[in-house]
Scaffold this motif. Structure first.
Motif, PDB file in Angstrom:
ATOM      1  N   THR A 158     -12.966  -4.364  -5.941  1.00  0.00           N
ATOM      2  CA  THR A 158     -13.271  -3.953  -4.702  1.00  0.00           C
ATOM      3  C   THR A 158     -14.295  -4.158  -3.967  1.00  0.00           C
ATOM      4  OG1 THR A 158     -11.927  -1.745  -5.588  1.00  0.00           O
ATOM      5  CG2 THR A 158     -13.356  -1.741  -3.704  1.00  0.00           C
ATOM      6  N   SER A 183     -10.650   6.027  -8.536  1.00  0.00           N
ATOM      7  CA  SER A 183      -9.307   5.967  -7.689  1.00  0.00           C
ATOM      8  C   SER A 183      -8.593   7.053  -7.486  1.00  0.00           C
ATOM      9  CB  SER A 183      -8.590   5.070  -8.849  1.00  0.00           C
ATOM     10  OG  SER A 183      -9.125   3.862  -9.238  1.00  0.00           O
ATOM     11  N   THR A 195      -9.474   6.531  -2.033  1.00  0.00           N
ATOM     12  CA  THR A 195      -8.450   5.991  -1.269  1.00  0.00           C
ATOM     13  C   THR A 195      -7.612   4.896  -1.643  1.00  0.00           C
ATOM     14  OG1 THR A 195      -9.881   4.340   0.146  1.00  0.00           O
ATOM     15  CG2 THR A 195      -9.906   6.926   0.790  1.00  0.00           C
ATOM     16  N   PHE A 196      -7.979   4.412  -3.031  1.00  0.00           N
ATOM     17  CA  PHE A 196      -7.615   3.163  -3.652  1.00  0.00           C
ATOM     18  C   PHE A 196      -6.899   3.282  -4.945  1.00  0.00           C
ATOM     19  CE2 PHE A 196     -11.631   1.563  -1.708  1.00  0.00           C
ATOM     20  CZ  PHE A 196     -11.125   0.852  -0.624  1.00  0.00           C
ATOM     21  N   TYR A 210      -5.723  -3.491  -2.344  1.00  0.00           N
ATOM     22  CA  TYR A 210      -4.425  -3.425  -3.280  1.00  0.00           C
ATOM     23  C   TYR A 210      -3.965  -4.857  -3.549  1.00  0.00           C
ATOM     24  CZ  TYR A 210      -3.706   1.948  -2.628  1.00  0.00           C
ATOM     25  OH  TYR A 210      -4.174   3.121  -2.935  1.00  0.00           O
ATOM     26  N   SER A 244     -13.518   2.443   3.630  1.00  0.00           N
ATOM     27  CA  SER A 244     -12.112   2.549   3.978  1.00  0.00           C
ATOM     28  C   SER A 244     -11.822   3.076   5.599  1.00  0.00           C
ATOM     29  CB  SER A 244     -11.333   3.533   3.104  1.00  0.00           C
ATOM     30  OG  SER A 244     -11.221   2.464   2.008  1.00  0.00           O
ATOM     31  N   GLN A 258       0.377   3.471  -3.271  1.00  0.00           N
ATOM     32  CA  GLN A 258      -0.510   4.396  -3.387  1.00  0.00           C
ATOM     33  C   GLN A 258      -0.191   5.913  -3.576  1.00  0.00           C
ATOM     34  OE1 GLN A 258      -1.666   5.080   0.791  1.00  0.00           O
ATOM     35  NE2 GLN A 258       0.428   5.712   1.391  1.00  0.00           N
ATOM     36  N   GLN A 293     -15.075   5.358   0.230  1.00  0.00           N
ATOM     37  CA  GLN A 293     -14.215   6.427   1.360  1.00  0.00           C
ATOM     38  C   GLN A 293     -14.793   5.828   2.593  1.00  0.00           C
ATOM     39  OE1 GLN A 293     -15.172  10.224  -0.182  1.00  0.00           O
ATOM     40  NE2 GLN A 293     -13.176  10.208  -1.248  1.00  0.00           N
ATOM     41  N   VAL A 301       0.786  -1.180   0.030  1.00  0.00           N
ATOM     42  CA  VAL A 301      -0.011  -0.038   0.105  1.00  0.00           C
ATOM     43  C   VAL A 301       0.710   1.052  -0.227  1.00  0.00           C
ATOM     44  CG1 VAL A 301      -1.810   1.310   1.083  1.00  0.00           C
ATOM     45  CG2 VAL A 301      -1.791  -0.986   1.108  1.00  0.00           C
ATOM     46  N   ARG A 334      -8.074  -1.324   2.849  1.00  0.00           N
ATOM     47  CA  ARG A 334      -7.292  -1.076   1.799  1.00  0.00           C
ATOM     48  C   ARG A 334      -6.090  -1.821   1.601  1.00  0.00           C
ATOM     49  NH1 ARG A 334      -4.446   3.749   2.684  1.00  0.00           N
ATOM     50  NH2 ARG A 334      -4.278   4.227   0.490  1.00  0.00           N
ATOM     51  N   GLU A 394      -9.679  -0.208   8.750  1.00  0.00           N
ATOM     52  CA  GLU A 394      -8.466   0.174   8.014  1.00  0.00           C
ATOM     53  C   GLU A 394      -8.015  -1.180   7.404  1.00  0.00           C
ATOM     54  OE1 GLU A 394      -5.757  -2.425  10.562  1.00  0.00           O
ATOM     55  OE2 GLU A 394      -5.012  -0.854   8.953  1.00  0.00           O
TER      56      GLU A 394
END
Length: 796
Positions: A366, A204, A208-209, A338, A327, A170, A324, A166, A334, A331
């Motif tokens: 996702t 994206s 948050t991805f 990924y 996420s 990211q 969002q 990540v 994410r 936690e």
């Protein structure tokens, strides 16, 4: 064919220098030359050659010289069809004339001056047209992953590896700021032409991805602009103020378009024109109007960033906020997303380069992760319905008739009682989907469970009936059903994985099964003390053995789908009780044989005994007893009672009768079953001969034969497909050497995952056409078998 300058003969076949591909034989070469890629590149090359012959290169331009100035100046030498400028630097331009005579007139002029600048004009440089292949997403990801391998192997556990990925993939803070500044610039430019409009990033970049170089998806909200325009019209209509001499509003370019009646394509054409003329560093602007949601695509040169702008995708902005929120709730989401996205691309299950195609997209992956987390015990994430119940009255949201309500803050959602680590959850994801019954299920994140597909089949049927009685009612329709059905969390008529074909779905579940096996090994769970690859490094390594890929390519799977069978056959299967698998498999055998013989014009090999092996003569009778209904079924399905004999349909070499349950043979309690060193075939096994390329050009012939009637998809009508084959056999020459191949069927899986597997293998392929034939069969055979089963006439 060899006279074509693009085609070169090689030791192993042919090579097309234009497309940079190798072809093994003449039939493959002929198909390639007629194909879209070769034809498109040929057209582009001819167009560029014509442009070179009709244009001149102009240098010495100053920044204040515009495209219009250049056009007006060079029109004295002849009609100018286009001017291409380097608008960022303003140093040169290409002037394209309509006639070649204008070139000579321009070059013969001794001196060219424009706004005090002396221009340098010369002929276009002749360049050889060459295809420069771009690196695929898979290649870019593979290079990035290869750089991470040493660091990943040094980490202590899989959880650390997932979090490290990540951190490395990211979007960085500087990237986010740069994208934000571009959005701000676009907002400032577009609001000049669309007053009170707003532009929102989604996808994206902000959910948050996002990863490095991911596209920038934008939604241009024109609702306030429509209100502004309506108010301006009413004002000018009453007072006559704000009108220019020609009667148009002076407020903006909106005077040229009425947003209340304009089509999305017309609005996007205007947006594209604004991007081309007014936004620095933006180029390669074009409108894609044939997509499900039309967009303007562009590229920002300085940021090396691809972008899309749409004007009718408000739901996507809400979906982004939903991701969002998920996420923020937990936690662990994410790192899981990924990792699964990287795994899917490494295994070539995801990442369509053009944005369309039969592979999974990031959004679908996702949602699959979120659905899995909703079904953990205890759940990691709540369902959409549960989130809706947690929202307050002020947070209620309905978009286009869909309820999109959920809390605005994660603090409103109680924390999960699930304490599993990332290593366990990742293995659980693969285990969950390795056993998932996709054929009979529709995945619903709103309810957090798999819904029966039969409910949706009935719903679609009712909607069709209502549509005939009261068309254009504006009601929401059911989703497009396919091999994998994954409903959008809010737009319940949208199957997010509706683009997947049967082959892609099989690959996804097969890779989940392989990953699930690996996750049970110590190589996944424990760091290697000898410095070898372990954990994610082994899991994310793409398949390298060509032989393994070849073996996979020779197998076609036909899953058991009760919902798609006719009522009469379902009743027969129900009456058969525990023997329903055997009865269904017999029907499949008859249908497969019928497809090859009666639809594709293949001939059974005259010596049927080759399918039995050395002990075949003694085993014919016992096998015929166990599958003696296959020939009768074939006659009922196909209608050719004189062409198929019982022994030809059921030819095989197994002594052991078919079991109705698991594939694992029974063994005395406490003893492990003995594995034979050499397994013998135990299911139908035929040898077919094909003398014509009945798979080549079928779409064109189908269109010709369907003129004047409703078009039917491939494999949906036996009569039409049989006529297509007959037409090809009549018009085309026979193969110099007939193709001979074996077809063997097996029944695999348990009660809930029954499937028939068709294994094909060439025994004589001197013209090298078998793999082209097999590629055609991968899609055609399952569809045609399904059609034959649906149209079956059986006395119940």
């Amino acid at each position: 064919m060899e006279a074509d300058g693009d085609i070169k003969t090689t030791a192993t076949g042919f090579r097309c220098t234009l497309c940079n591909v190798s072809l093994p034989n003449v039939p493959s070469l002929e198909q390639h030359v007629k194909g879209r890629k070769h034809q498109t590149l040929s057209t582009v090359r001819a167009s560029r050659k014509s442009q070179e012959q009709h244009s001149v290169y102009v240098a010495g331009l100053k920044p204040e010289i515009s495209q219009t100035d250049i056009t007006e100046y060079f029109q004295q030498f002849g009609p100018v069809s286009d001017v291409i400028m380097d608008k960022d630097k303003g140093f040169y331009a290409i002037v394209l004339f309509s006639e070649t005579d204008s070139i000579q007139a321009t070059l013969s002029c001794g001196e060219h001056r424009l706004k005090g600048s002396k221009l340098r004009v010369k002929p276009r440089e002749k360049k050889e047209f060459k295809l420069i292949p771009k690196k695929s997403d898979f290649q870019n990801l593979q290079e990035a992953f290869d750089r991470l391998k040493p660091q990943l192997c040094q980490l202590l556990n899989v959880d650390g590896q997932m979090r490290y990925m990540v951190e490395r993939f990211q979007l960085g803070e500087n990237e986010k700021k740069a994208r934000g500044l571009l959005v701000q610039l676009l907002q400032e430019v577009l609001v000049e032409f669309f007053p009170d409009s707003q532009i929102f990033p989604f996808g994206s970049s902000v959910n948050t991805f996002g990863i490095h170089s991911c596209d920038l998806d934008l939604f241009l909200d024109l609702e306030n602009t429509k209100v502004f325009q309506a108010h301006a019209k009413s004002t000018t209509g009453q007072t006559g103020e704000g009108m220019s001499d020609d009667g148009r509003s002076e407020d903006s370019m909106l005077s040229d378009i009425d947003l209340s009646t304009a089509t999305p394509a017309e609005v996007l054409d205007l947006v594209a024109a604004i991007l081309k003329r007014c936004v620095p560093s933006v180029h390669k602007v074009h409108v894609v109007s044939v997509a499900r949601l039309p967009v303007v695509k562009f590229h920002h040169r300085e940021l090396n960033l691809q972008g899309d702008i749409t004007t009718n995708n408000r739901l996507a902005v809400r979906n982004t906020r939903f991701l969002q929120l998920c996420s923020e709730i937990d936690e662990r989401l994410r790192p899981l997303v990924y990792t699964i996205r990287c795994w899917a691309k490494q295994k070539q299950l995801a990442g369509n380069p053009s944005g369309t195609g039969p592979l999974l997209n990031n959004y679908a992956l996702t949602l699959l992760v979120i659905f899995f987390l909703q079904n953990c015990d205890p759940p990691v994430l709540p369902t959409v319905d549960q989130l809706k119940a947690m929202a307050c009255e002020e947070e209620e949201c309905v978009i286009e008739g869909w309820n999109c309500t959920f809390p605005s803050q994660a603090i409103a959602v109680p924390p999960s009682k699930n304490r599993q680590d990332l290593c366990t959850l990742l293995a659980g994801f693969f285990n969950f989907y390795a056993k998932f019954d996709f054929a009979s299920s529709v995945i619903s994140l709103r309810e957090g469970r798999a819904l029966p597909i039969t409910d949706f089949l009935k719903q679609n049927k009712d909607e069709e009936a209502m549509g005939e009685e009261t068309p254009n009612t504006g009601m929401h329709h059911g989703p497009k059903l396919g091999p994998l059905n994954l409903l959008d969390p809010f737009e319940l008529s949208h199957n997010v994985a509706g683009n997947l074909n049967e082959r892609s779905h099989r690959s996804f579940q097969r890779e989940c099964q392989e990953a699930e096996k690996y996750c049970r090994s110590l190589q996944y769970q424990r760091k290697s003390t000898k410095g070898k690859s372990w954990g994610l490094v082994r899991l994310l390594t793409p398949h390298g053995e060509v032989a393994h890929a070849k073996t996979e390519q020779l197998t076609i799977s036909i899953p058991f789908k009760s919902a798609l069978l006719p009522e009469g056959l379902r009743s027969q299967l129900h009456e058969a009780g525990d023997e329903f698998r055997l009865l269904w498999f017999q029907k499949i055998c008859a249908a497969v044989c019928g497809v090859f013989q009666n639809v594709l014009g293949c001939h059974l090999h005259p010596s049927a005994d080759v399918a039995f092996g050395e002990e075949g003569a003694e085993e014919k009778e016992s096998l015929s007893d166990s599958l003696n209904t296959s020939a009768d079924d074939s006659r009922e399905l196909i209608g050719s009672q004189d062409e198929v004999s019982p022994l030809e349909v059921t030819a095989a070499g197994a002594k052991r009768p078919l079991s109705s349950g698991s594939d694992t043979p029974a063994s005395p309690q406490g003893k492990k079953p003995r594995l034979s060193k050499r397994a013998k075939p135990e299911f139908p096994h035929w040898v077919f001969v094909q003398k014509h390329l009945v798979w080549a050009g079928r779409r064109r012939v189908r269109r010709e034969l369907s003129k004047g009637t409703d078009s039917q998809p491939e494999g949906s009508c036996m009569d039409l497909e049989s006529r297509v084959t007959a037409h090809i056999i009549e018009k085309e020459k026979e193969l110099k050497e007939p193709l001979e191949f074996t077809v063997q069927l097996q029944m695999l899986g348990g009660t809930e995952s029954t499937r028939a597997v068709v294994k094909l293998e060439p025994t004589s392929d001197k013209t090298g056409v078998f793999y082209d034939f097999f590629h055609f069969l991968e899609a055609f055979l399952p569809k045609m078998v399904e059609t034959l089963l649906k149209n079956e006439v059986v006395n119940v």
